[in-house]
Design an enzyme around this catalytic site. Structure first.
Site, short mmCIF file in Angstrom:
data_model
loop_
_atom_site.label_atom_id
_atom_site.label_comp_id
_atom_site.label_asym_id
_atom_site.label_seq_id
_atom_site.Cartn_x
_atom_site.Cartn_y
_atom_site.Cartn_z
N ASN A 52 0.85 -1.18 0.00
CA ASN A 52 0.00 0.00 0.00
C ASN A 52 0.89 1.24 0.00
O ASN A 52 1.87 1.29 0.74
CB ASN A 52 -0.90 0.01 1.24
CG ASN A 52 -1.91 -1.12 1.23
OD1 ASN A 52 -2.46 -1.43 0.18
ND2 ASN A 52 -2.15 -1.74 2.37
N HIS A 111 6.52 -1.63 3.54
CA HIS A 111 6.29 -3.04 3.87
C HIS A 111 5.52 -3.68 2.74
O HIS A 111 4.64 -3.06 2.15
CB HIS A 111 5.54 -3.22 5.20
CG HIS A 111 4.34 -2.35 5.34
ND1 HIS A 111 4.43 -0.99 5.61
CD2 HIS A 111 3.01 -2.62 5.25
CE1 HIS A 111 3.23 -0.48 5.69
NE2 HIS A 111 2.34 -1.44 5.45
P1 AMP Z 1 -0.70 -0.84 5.75
O1 AMP Z 1 -2.13 -0.45 5.77
O2 AMP Z 1 -0.27 -1.45 4.45
O3 AMP Z 1 0.21 0.29 6.21
O4 AMP Z 1 -0.55 -2.03 6.80
C1 AMP Z 1 0.01 -1.93 8.07
C2 AMP Z 1 -0.04 -3.30 8.68
O5 AMP Z 1 0.80 -3.31 9.83
C3 AMP Z 1 -1.43 -3.73 9.17
O6 AMP Z 1 -1.80 -4.95 8.51
C4 AMP Z 1 -1.26 -3.92 10.68
O7 AMP Z 1 -2.02 -4.99 11.19
C5 AMP Z 1 0.24 -4.18 10.78
N1 AMP Z 1 0.86 -3.86 12.06
C6 AMP Z 1 0.76 -2.70 12.74
N2 AMP Z 1 1.49 -2.77 13.87
C7 AMP Z 1 2.08 -3.99 13.89
C8 AMP Z 1 2.96 -4.66 14.78
N3 AMP Z 1 3.38 -4.08 15.91
N4 AMP Z 1 3.37 -5.92 14.47
C9 AMP Z 1 2.93 -6.52 13.34
N5 AMP Z 1 2.10 -5.94 12.46
C10 AMP Z 1 1.68 -4.69 12.72
#
Ligand code: AMP
Length: 127
Positions: A97, A110
């Site tokens: 994203n 990511h």
């Molecule tokens: P995005 O919307 O592509 O920025 O996705 C961010 C992702 O990070 C989401 O799927 C969250 O569930 C994940 N996320 C946020 N904090 C953590 C964390 N501490 N450990 C693992 N995943 C996380």
């Protein structure tokens, strides 16, 4: 809340804290250029995030500024993580994203790896 992907890198973001060891993660891969860990809120039976170790806000930032070695190492890590998770067959989905329209929430690049079930159509139809 989606981010502005053109903002400067924020070293206080949650994935920067994970990289510094300040916040724990369920790690599945760690090498010189990339870290992978399980998403805290999985959207599929397998949901892994792969991040570069450098300070890059988004795919846009990474593709513009990262070295060829960083890009190659990161792309290889994504494939290795998916293979190690047993997803190469029957398949999986990658998602990065970017910014507000991409609904990016964490301002450190990511790639999501989703797998473990048939994932359906690529996007929801326009509503
Ligand atoms: P995005 O919307 O592509 O920025 O996705 C961010 C992702 O990070 C989401 O799927 C969250 O569930 C994940 N996320 C946020 N904090 C953590 C964390 N501490 N450990 C693992 N995943 C996380």
């Amino acid at each position: 809340m989606p981010i502005d992907a053109t903002q400067p890198y924020d070293p206080a973001n949650i994935f920067a804290k994970i990289l510094r060891g300040e916040v724990p993660c369920d790690k599945v891969h760690d090498d010189a250029l990339a870290l992978a860990f399980r998403d805290i809120n999985p959207q599929a039976p397998t949901h892994i995030l792969v991040i570069p170790k450098g300070d890059y806000v988004s795919w846009d930032d990474f593709s513009a500024r990262a070295s060829d070695a960083e890009i190659a190492g990161f792309i290889r890590a994504v494939g290795e993580v998916a293979r190690a998770a047993g997803l190469a067959e029957p398949g999986y989905r990658l998602l990065a994203n970017v910014g507000a329209h991409g609904h990016q929430e964490v301002p450190h690049l990511h790639v999501h790896i989703f797998g473990g079930r048939p994932l359906g159509p690529m996007l929801e139809p326009d509503r």
